[in-house]
Design a protein around this motif. Structure first.
Motif, PDB file in Angstrom:
ATOM      1  N   UNK A  73       3.300   9.789   5.939  1.00 23.34           N
ATOM      2  CA  UNK A  73       3.808  10.621   6.952  1.00 23.34           C
ATOM      3  C   UNK A  73       3.624  10.335   8.380  1.00 23.34           C
ATOM      4  N   UNK A  74       4.685  10.466   9.234  1.00 21.47           N
ATOM      5  CA  UNK A  74       4.344  10.206  10.702  1.00 21.47           C
ATOM      6  C   UNK A  74       3.592  10.945  11.474  1.00 21.47           C
ATOM      7  N   UNK A  75       2.504  10.469  12.330  1.00 16.70           N
ATOM      8  CA  UNK A  75       1.647  11.612  13.164  1.00 16.70           C
ATOM      9  C   UNK A  75       2.566  11.788  14.398  1.00 16.70           C
ATOM     10  N   UNK A  76       3.370  11.083  14.618  1.00 21.24           N
ATOM     11  CA  UNK A  76       3.984  11.213  16.137  1.00 21.24           C
ATOM     12  C   UNK A  76       5.598  11.348  16.103  1.00 21.24           C
ATOM     13  N   UNK A  77       6.218  12.075  16.981  1.00 22.44           N
ATOM     14  CA  UNK A  77       7.732  12.193  16.989  1.00 22.44           C
ATOM     15  C   UNK A  77       8.519  10.945  17.169  1.00 22.44           C
ATOM     16  N   UNK A  78       7.687  10.080  17.849  1.00 21.60           N
ATOM     17  CA  UNK A  78       8.423   8.857  18.354  1.00 21.60           C
ATOM     18  C   UNK A  78       8.317   7.880  16.959  1.00 21.60           C
ATOM     19  N   UNK A  79       7.926   7.984  16.057  1.00 19.96           N
ATOM     20  CA  UNK A  79       7.590   7.426  14.990  1.00 19.96           C
ATOM     21  C   UNK A  79       8.992   7.478  14.262  1.00 19.96           C
ATOM     22  N   UNK A  80       9.634   6.433  13.587  1.00 27.72           N
ATOM     23  CA  UNK A  80      10.989   6.294  12.975  1.00 27.72           C
ATOM     24  C   UNK A  80      11.148   7.290  11.977  1.00 27.72           C
ATOM     25  N   UNK A  81      10.120   7.605  11.160  1.00 23.39           N
ATOM     26  CA  UNK A  81       9.764   8.356  10.011  1.00 23.39           C
ATOM     27  C   UNK A  81      10.258   9.595  10.648  1.00 23.39           C
ATOM     28  N   UNK A  82      10.009  10.248  11.557  1.00 24.77           N
ATOM     29  CA  UNK A  82      10.304  11.485  12.200  1.00 24.77           C
ATOM     30  C   UNK A  82      11.798  11.778  12.129  1.00 24.77           C
ATOM     31  N   UNK A  83      12.372  10.822  12.590  1.00 26.38           N
ATOM     32  CA  UNK A  83      13.977  11.114  12.808  1.00 26.38           C
ATOM     33  C   UNK A  83      14.249  10.931  11.060  1.00 26.38           C
ATOM     34  N   UNK A  84      13.904  10.119  10.414  1.00 26.62           N
ATOM     35  CA  UNK A  84      14.415   9.911   9.138  1.00 26.62           C
ATOM     36  C   UNK A  84      14.141  11.294   8.449  1.00 26.62           C
ATOM     37  N   UNK A  85      12.869  11.969   8.579  1.00 26.34           N
ATOM     38  CA  UNK A  85      12.471  13.136   7.903  1.00 26.34           C
ATOM     39  C   UNK A  85      13.387  14.366   8.349  1.00 26.34           C
ATOM     40  N   UNK A  86      13.718  14.247   9.586  1.00 29.87           N
ATOM     41  CA  UNK A  86      14.466  15.290  10.206  1.00 29.87           C
ATOM     42  C   UNK A  86      16.017  15.643   9.660  1.00 29.87           C
ATOM     43  N   UNK A  87      16.507  14.426   9.269  1.00 30.00           N
ATOM     44  CA  UNK A  87      17.753  14.141   8.687  1.00 30.00           C
ATOM     45  C   UNK A  87      17.734  14.446   7.194  1.00 30.00           C
ATOM     46  N   UNK A  88      16.794  13.759   6.661  1.00 27.32           N
ATOM     47  CA  UNK A  88      17.048  13.713   5.047  1.00 27.32           C
ATOM     48  C   UNK A  88      16.065  14.751   4.312  1.00 27.32           C
ATOM     49  N   UNK A  89      14.830  14.999   5.054  1.00 27.80           N
ATOM     50  CA  UNK A  89      13.791  15.973   4.370  1.00 27.80           C
ATOM     51  C   UNK A  89      12.919  14.983   3.367  1.00 27.80           C
ATOM     52  N   UNK A  90      11.809  15.230   2.897  1.00 32.78           N
ATOM     53  CA  UNK A  90      10.883  14.393   1.769  1.00 32.78           C
ATOM     54  C   UNK A  90      11.768  13.632   1.045  1.00 32.78           C
ATOM     55  N   UNK A  91      11.736  12.098   0.835  1.00 26.93           N
ATOM     56  CA  UNK A  91      12.573  11.497  -0.078  1.00 26.93           C
ATOM     57  C   UNK A  91      12.000  10.162  -0.156  1.00 26.93           C
ATOM     58  N   UNK A  92      12.659   9.041  -0.797  1.00 24.47           N
ATOM     59  CA  UNK A  92      12.228   7.730  -0.941  1.00 24.47           C
ATOM     60  C   UNK A  92      12.783   7.009   0.305  1.00 24.47           C
ATOM     61  N   UNK A  93      12.031   6.144   0.949  1.00 27.32           N
ATOM     62  CA  UNK A  93      12.390   5.579   2.064  1.00 27.32           C
ATOM     63  C   UNK A  93      12.497   3.724   1.470  1.00 27.32           C
ATOM     64  N   UNK A  94      11.469   3.731   0.654  1.00 25.34           N
ATOM     65  CA  UNK A  94      11.523   2.243   0.387  1.00 25.34           C
ATOM     66  C   UNK A  94      11.184   1.805  -1.103  1.00 25.34           C
ATOM     67  N   UNK A  95      12.265   0.944  -1.800  1.00 26.20           N
ATOM     68  CA  UNK A  95      11.960   0.587  -2.841  1.00 26.20           C
ATOM     69  C   UNK A  95      11.659  -0.848  -2.943  1.00 26.20           C
ATOM     70  N   UNK A  96      10.322  -1.339  -3.097  1.00 26.08           N
ATOM     71  CA  UNK A  96       9.832  -2.483  -2.739  1.00 26.08           C
ATOM     72  C   UNK A  96       9.765  -3.646  -4.081  1.00 26.08           C
ATOM     73  N   UNK A  97      10.063  -4.945  -3.776  1.00 24.00           N
ATOM     74  CA  UNK A  97      10.017  -5.830  -5.110  1.00 24.00           C
ATOM     75  C   UNK A  97       8.923  -6.610  -4.662  1.00 24.00           C
ATOM     76  N   UNK A  98       8.100  -7.063  -5.755  1.00 22.27           N
ATOM     77  CA  UNK A  98       7.119  -8.255  -5.682  1.00 22.27           C
ATOM     78  C   UNK A  98       8.038  -9.331  -5.372  1.00 22.27           C
ATOM     79  N   UNK A  99       7.394 -10.329  -4.474  1.00 19.50           N
ATOM     80  CA  UNK A  99       7.985 -11.362  -4.447  1.00 19.50           C
ATOM     81  C   UNK A  99       6.993 -12.732  -4.196  1.00 19.50           C
ATOM     82  N   UNK A 100       7.337 -13.959  -4.830  1.00 19.97           N
ATOM     83  CA  UNK A 100       6.557 -15.220  -4.375  1.00 19.97           C
ATOM     84  C   UNK A 100       6.381 -15.411  -3.135  1.00 19.97           C
ATOM     85  N   UNK A 101       7.736 -15.518  -2.496  1.00 15.28           N
ATOM     86  CA  UNK A 101       7.823 -15.787  -1.126  1.00 15.28           C
ATOM     87  C   UNK A 101       8.700 -14.901  -0.265  1.00 15.28           C
TER      88      UNK A 101
END
Ligand code: FE2
Length: 373
Positions: A73-101
């Motif tokens: 959760x963002x703590x400040x309105x200037x954090x990019x997650x605040x704009x993201x949440x304003x548009x989409x509401x709670x949801x998935x932001x990152x589907x992360x994969x393990x990587x060797x490099x």
């Protein structure tokens, strides 16, 4: 039936082993964490926030067997997650994969036309080495490459261990992420299929199209993309014309664009898992009793007792390779966007498409019995 192609026709541009984690953006991580613990049985293993030197956001790392969720959760309105949440509401932001490099994986993707997702961590210090690079995916989601093999600290730089009060819940014993589904805008499905072919070298293994009989009922088209080792499976849906408003279109309207529709979590005992989740208060899709009248003739012999499946409303589907048991939660936010699927596989590598039609038909039978059809 959907077309299933099990042969591999992809290209290994860079090594892809398995998912690392899924990161959610939420309006209030403290409360969301309580939900994922008490309802879904996750354990908190790490925390990052002002107490650990991170001043603009808070993240909790939750784990259950091989599944890792990060709730941020963002703590400040200037954090990019605040704009993201304003548009989409709670949801998935990152589907992360393990990587060797991670850096190599990132530049390999960029070379084939991917766009940077912004986040970049390159840590070398007393806890070893941690590298994270990201690329953009559909909507406002990203894929991160996580190189943490030589990192000895707690989770990632900026994280520390966390002690939250014990709470009681029934353990659902969810094992791993089976697949993650994206909903994209109408006529964009093939672009994203090509993205996963071109950027990740994936193969398209299930095609579920408008001339498919079940499409009338589900109002969706789907392409399932997978990695060579089958550990990463990403179905991509777009809306289709059907007998009722496409559930994909409803998602796109409320999410205000493309995004993750559902995360499927694998279990080896779906009866125990659904039973535990229901006791914990997780709400699932309505399944009429009439569904179970038609079940034996539709799927043939199965090991489970239908009398155990019926009260828990567990669904069954069969294909040439075997069968699967599954059930879908209701959306876990007030916007009808992200939901979860619980799945147990008994030989089938499919996604339960036969259930769309079976569910629709049993709802109609129920309606007819009430004289409302
Ligand atoms: Fe699914």
């Amino acid at each position: 039936m959907a077309i299933i192609t099990t042969e591999w026709t992809g290209t290994e541009y860079f090594p892809i082993s398995e998912l690392s984690h899924v990161e959610f953006f939420v309006g209030n991580a403290k409360q969301a964490v309580h939900f994922y613990r008490s309802a879904f049985g996750f354990q908190p293993i790490a925390y990052s926030g002002p107490e650990t030197g991170v001043t603009d956001k808070v993240s909790y790392v939750l784990k259950q067997n091989k599944i890792v969720f990060i709730i941020t959760t963002p703590l400040k309105s200037i954090h990019p997650a605040s704009d993201w949440l304003k548009k989409h509401g709670d949801g998935v932001y990152d589907i992360a994969l393990k990587s060797e490099n991670a850096m190599q994986a990132f530049f390999s993707c960029i070379d084939r036309g991917a766009e940077s997702g912004g986040t970049r961590v390159d840590y070398k210090g007393p806890n070893g080495k941690y590298v994270k690079y990201s690329i953009k995916a559909y909507g406002d989601t990203i894929h991160s490459f996580i190189q943490a093999k030589d990192y000895n600290g707690i989770w990632a730089p900026g994280f520390e261990s966390v002690n939250l009060p014990d709470i009681s819940f029934e353990a659902p014993n969810l094992l791993t992420i089976d697949h993650i589904v994206g909903n994209v805008e109408i006529n964009r499905m093939n672009d994203w299929k090509e993205y996963y072919e071109r950027i990740f070298g994936f193969t398209n293994f299930v095609v579920f199209d408008e001339d498919d009989i079940s499409t009338k009922y589900s109002s969706l088209k789907s392409r399932v993309m997978r990695s060579k080792n089958w550990k990463v499976k990403f179905p991509i849906n777009e809306p289709a014309k059907g007998l009722k408003k496409s559930q994909i279109q409803e998602y796109l309207d409320f999410n205000e664009g493309a995004g993750v529709q559902h995360i499927a979590l694998l279990t080896e005992n779906i009866v125990e898992t659904i039973s535990a989740l229901r006791k914990n208060g997780v709400e699932f899709l309505h399944v009429p009793d009439t569904y179970y009248d038609e079940l034996p003739s539709r799927v043939g012999e199965i090991k489970e007792n239908i009398d155990d499946l019926k009260p828990l409303k567990i669904l069954v589907d069969r294909d040439e390779e075997g069968y699967l048991l599954q059930l879908f939660s209701k959306p876990v936010e007030d916007r009808p966007t992200l939901f979860f699927e619980i799945i147990q596989r008994k030989g089938s590598r499919g996604f339960g498409q036969g259930n769309f039609q079976a569910l629709f038909e049993s709802i109609e039978i129920e309606q007819a019995r009430r004289g409302n059809l």
